[in-house]
Write a protein that holds these residues in place. Structure first.
Motif, PDB file in Angstrom:
ATOM      1  N   ASP A  25      -1.284 -48.023  23.967  1.00 37.03           N
ATOM      2  CA  ASP A  25      -0.816 -49.259  23.339  1.00 37.03           C
ATOM      3  C   ASP A  25       0.709 -49.283  23.271  1.00 37.03           C
ATOM      4  OD1 ASP A  25      -1.420 -51.709  21.497  1.00 37.03           O
ATOM      5  OD2 ASP A  25      -0.041 -50.471  20.316  1.00 37.03           O
ATOM      6  N   LEU A  26       1.312 -48.142  22.925  1.00 36.52           N
ATOM      7  CA  LEU A  26       2.771 -48.085  22.857  1.00 36.52           C
ATOM      8  C   LEU A  26       3.381 -48.337  24.232  1.00 36.52           C
ATOM      9  CD1 LEU A  26       5.373 -47.494  21.288  1.00 36.52           C
ATOM     10  CD2 LEU A  26       5.043 -45.070  21.831  1.00 36.52           C
ATOM     11  N   ARG A  27       2.784 -47.754  25.254  1.00 47.15           N
ATOM     12  CA  ARG A  27       3.293 -47.989  26.618  1.00 47.15           C
ATOM     13  C   ARG A  27       3.248 -49.474  26.965  1.00 47.15           C
ATOM     14  NH1 ARG A  27       1.605 -43.859  30.906  1.00 47.15           N
ATOM     15  NH2 ARG A  27       3.762 -43.155  30.602  1.00 47.15           N
ATOM     16  N   GLY A  28       2.152 -50.134  26.616  1.00 48.03           N
ATOM     17  CA  GLY A  28       2.051 -51.562  26.897  1.00 48.03           C
ATOM     18  C   GLY A  28       3.106 -52.365  26.150  1.00 48.03           C
ATOM     19  N   SER A  29       3.351 -52.021  24.896  1.00 50.39           N
ATOM     20  CA  SER A  29       4.358 -52.738  24.106  1.00 50.39           C
ATOM     21  C   SER A  29       5.757 -52.512  24.665  1.00 50.39           C
ATOM     22  CB  SER A  29       4.310 -52.269  22.649  1.00 50.39           C
ATOM     23  OG  SER A  29       3.061 -52.583  22.062  1.00 50.39           O
ATOM     24  N   LEU A  30       6.049 -51.282  25.065  1.00 49.17           N
ATOM     25  CA  LEU A  30       7.357 -50.987  25.639  1.00 49.17           C
ATOM     26  C   LEU A  30       7.537 -51.689  26.976  1.00 49.17           C
ATOM     27  CD1 LEU A  30       7.586 -47.190  24.728  1.00 49.17           C
ATOM     28  CD2 LEU A  30       9.048 -49.020  23.824  1.00 49.17           C
ATOM     29  N   ASP A  31       6.489 -51.714  27.790  1.00 52.51           N
ATOM     30  CA  ASP A  31       6.565 -52.436  29.067  1.00 52.51           C
ATOM     31  C   ASP A  31       6.876 -53.916  28.818  1.00 52.51           C
ATOM     32  OD1 ASP A  31       6.026 -50.154  30.499  1.00 52.51           O
ATOM     33  OD2 ASP A  31       3.903 -50.619  30.830  1.00 52.51           O
ATOM     34  N   ASP A  32       6.185 -54.513  27.836  1.00 52.66           N
ATOM     35  CA  ASP A  32       6.410 -55.925  27.524  1.00 52.66           C
ATOM     36  C   ASP A  32       7.835 -56.170  27.043  1.00 52.66           C
ATOM     37  OD1 ASP A  32       3.791 -56.440  28.184  1.00 52.66           O
ATOM     38  OD2 ASP A  32       3.071 -56.509  26.109  1.00 52.66           O
ATOM     39  N   ALA A  33       8.429 -55.150  26.417  1.00 53.57           N
ATOM     40  CA  ALA A  33       9.791 -55.280  25.896  1.00 53.57           C
ATOM     41  C   ALA A  33      10.839 -54.900  26.933  1.00 53.57           C
ATOM     42  CB  ALA A  33       9.952 -54.414  24.649  1.00 53.57           C
ATOM     43  N   GLY A  34      10.401 -54.615  28.158  1.00 54.72           N
ATOM     44  CA  GLY A  34      11.333 -54.280  29.222  1.00 54.72           C
ATOM     45  C   GLY A  34      11.755 -52.831  29.239  1.00 54.72           C
ATOM     46  N   SER A  35      11.010 -51.976  28.542  1.00 52.30           N
ATOM     47  CA  SER A  35      11.332 -50.559  28.500  1.00 52.30           C
ATOM     48  C   SER A  35      10.209 -49.782  29.188  1.00 52.30           C
ATOM     49  CB  SER A  35      11.510 -50.108  27.046  1.00 52.30           C
ATOM     50  OG  SER A  35      11.973 -48.773  26.971  1.00 52.30           O
ATOM     51  N   ALA A  36      10.096 -48.495  28.904  1.00 48.95           N
ATOM     52  CA  ALA A  36       9.079 -47.648  29.541  1.00 48.95           C
ATOM     53  C   ALA A  36       8.776 -46.487  28.617  1.00 48.95           C
ATOM     54  CB  ALA A  36       9.575 -47.140  30.893  1.00 48.95           C
ATOM     55  N   LEU A  37       7.696 -45.783  28.911  1.00 52.64           N
ATOM     56  CA  LEU A  37       7.326 -44.599  28.134  1.00 52.64           C
ATOM     57  C   LEU A  37       7.044 -43.446  29.085  1.00 52.64           C
ATOM     58  CD1 LEU A  37       6.599 -43.266  25.391  1.00 52.64           C
ATOM     59  CD2 LEU A  37       4.236 -43.991  25.796  1.00 52.64           C
ATOM     60  N   LEU A  38       7.751 -42.355  28.881  1.00 55.82           N
ATOM     61  CA  LEU A  38       7.509 -41.138  29.642  1.00 55.82           C
ATOM     62  C   LEU A  38       6.585 -40.239  28.832  1.00 55.82           C
ATOM     63  CD1 LEU A  38       8.347 -39.357  32.141  1.00 55.82           C
ATOM     64  CD2 LEU A  38      10.070 -38.340  30.628  1.00 55.82           C
ATOM     65  N   VAL A  39       5.506 -39.761  29.428  1.00 55.39           N
ATOM     66  CA  VAL A  39       4.567 -38.858  28.768  1.00 55.39           C
ATOM     67  C   VAL A  39       4.584 -37.525  29.502  1.00 55.39           C
ATOM     68  CG1 VAL A  39       2.177 -38.473  28.061  1.00 55.39           C
ATOM     69  CG2 VAL A  39       3.127 -40.785  28.033  1.00 55.39           C
TER      70      VAL A  39
END
Length: 497
Positions: free
Chosen positions: A70-84
């Motif tokens: 869910d956090l990855r999706g929110s960050l993508d929508d905000a123009g950012s990204a999530l590294l795991v």
């Protein structure tokens, strides 16, 4: 051009997040979630007389997987990204910081010893690499800097703490959700393809050696991880369902989704901010009703605060056998050294004690990863007070299985009930008395113990009171259809009189 990392811990949300907001002040931002292998599989319970236990079970792991997705999706929508990434944070974060030329790492400060040690190792490793670090207190209702007596001066009894923060502290306004800057160049990161699209994922349950938990439709709620689900639950409980107005009267319920707020999984995983909850309660009070129920939800958030701050104050002693009272006068039975104690513990864990109220709560926990607060108190009291089995083993079992596990709340409440924590009294729960009060018709017990359905409601909580012939008449023979009770409950209470 400044580049910052946001090390995501138990704060996987965009709303009211000081760590994210500070990191977003940089010109470039990379959020990083690290799956630490020390949080999974068999791990030692540190301290004197340690033992091994399974650290994180399948239900909470699945909740965390959903939270990260869910956090990855929110960050993508905000123009950012999530590294795991998988590994120790003090290994992973310096490598990532070096690869993206990060100048600073922002992260959530947490109070338990394991959490503080992990952060300390990260700070040390990043300092050696010349990277600035900054921690942010983001997971309690009251900010640590706003405590009237600071951590060291907090009273070890809840009521004085509550009165002091209600009188002399404040609840800060939630931090606005920030605009997120661009993502830095990820070309030097190992494992990331040329497009920068393969940023890693949370390991599968199978990869972590965990079974896929089956859905049990008898559960109170289908808990789904993530900020979106947490905010939806808050909206449903307060606004759509209008349940808050009766919270104090219904909070000791046992069945159904709305007898209590059930916000704890999202609060403890950091999907939901307690200050956001408080702000919604304030709005609810202004628009609908202000009463003892609206106050009581804030009361419970302050109890959660109290246990977090107590963890910070006492450190490892909070989790020790003698607790913060350093008691050495209780002859705890040790499952790791005593076969009889091991059998008792295992029967308790399986929900086969022969005490229906206890067994129902444990079977609910095993089947769903959740149980009511009333159930937790009685299950804990039976193990710690009636059986005198090492209370830490029970608390560790809850740590493994609870979706809403948090160190302070879990171990603090267990220590409290076991008589080694934040209470000066020797106390116990009269399990049958509690069952008759909170499950008077036996509906909860028979919901989880269908083998007891043939019994009249008056006998469901004490089937041993029926003679053998009557048991056979109802088709519930103890020792055959349902276990004989492990102990004489009333006899186990005599030491407290």
């Amino acid at each position: 051009m400044e580049t910052a990392l946001w090390w995501v811990r138990n704060d996987a949300r965009l709303h009211d997040n000081a760590a994210l907001a500070a990191a977003a002040d940089a010109d470039r931002l990379l959020p990083v979630y690290v799956v630490d292998p020390r949080g999974y599989g068999e791990q030692p319970y540190d301290g004197r007389n340690s033992f091994d236990f399974e650290k994180t079970g399948a239900f909470r792991t699945r909740f965390l997987q959903e939270t990260v997705d869910d956090l990855r999706g929110s960050l993508d929508d905000a123009g950012s990204a999530l590294l795991v990434r998988e590994g120790r944070p003090d290994d992973v974060l310096p490598e990532v910081a070096d690869a993206v030329d990060a100048d600073a790492v922002h992260f959530q400060a947490l109070p338990a010893p394991e959490e503080r040690d992990a952060a300390g190792a990260v700070v040390s490793a990043l300092s050696d690499a010349g990277v600035t670090t900054r921690s942010h207190w983001t997971h309690t209702l009251h900010h640590v800097a706003d405590l009237p007596d600071r951590i060291s001066g907090i009273d070890d009894t809840f009521t004085p703490f509550r009165q002091s923060v209600e009188r002399d502290s404040r609840v800060r306004d939630p931090v606005p959700e920030p605009d997120l800057p661009e993502t830095p160049d990820l070309a030097r990161l190992d494992g990331v393809d040329d497009s920068g699209s393969d940023l890693g994922s949370f390991p599968t349950l199978n990869e972590l050696g965990l079974p896929e938990p089956a859905h049990d439709d008898r559960g109170v709620l289908a808990f789904e991880g993530g900020e979106a689900a947490g905010l939806d639950r808050l909206d449903h409980y307060l606004w759509e369902g209008d349940h808050l107005r009766e919270y104090k009267q219904t909070r000791n319920g046992m069945l159904g989704p709305d007898y209590s707020s059930k916000l704890s999984p999202w609060l403890n995983a950091g999907c939901l901010s307690p200050r956001r909850v408080a702000a919604e309660v304030e709005e609810y009070e202004a628009e609908r009703v202000s009463n003892d129920s609206t106050y009581w939800l804030l009361f419970e958030l302050r109890w959660r605060d109290f246990m977090a701050f107590q963890t910070a104050k006492h450190g490892g002693q909070f989790f020790s056998l003698g607790g913060i009272r350093e008691r050495d006068d209780i002859d705890w039975q040790r499952p790791d050294h005593d076969p009889a104690a091991r059998e008792q513990f295992e029967r308790w864990a399986r929900g086969e004690t022969g005490i229906p109220f206890v067994d129902a709560t444990m079977r609910e926990l095993n089947a769903t990863g959740y149980m009511s607060n009333r159930g937790r108190q009685n299950a804990a009291s039976f193990l710690a007070n009636s059986l005198r089995v090492d209370w830490r083993r029970g608390a560790a079992y809850f740590e493994t299985r609870l979706i809403d596990y948090a160190p302070g709340s879990n171990y603090g409440n267990w220590a409290y009930i076991a008589g080694v924590g934040n209470d000066s009294r020797n106390s116990y729960f009269d399990v049958v008395g509690q069952a008759k009060k909170y499950d008077s018709d036996g509906e909860y017990v028979t919901h989880w113990l269908p083998e007891l359905e043939p019994l009249p409601a008056a006998q469901v909580h004490e089937p041993w009171e029926l003679n053998r012939a009557t048991q056979a008449e109802y088709g519930v023979v103890l020792g055959e259809d349902y276990p004989e009770p492990m102990v004489d409950l009333d006899a186990t209470y005599e030491k407290f009189h």
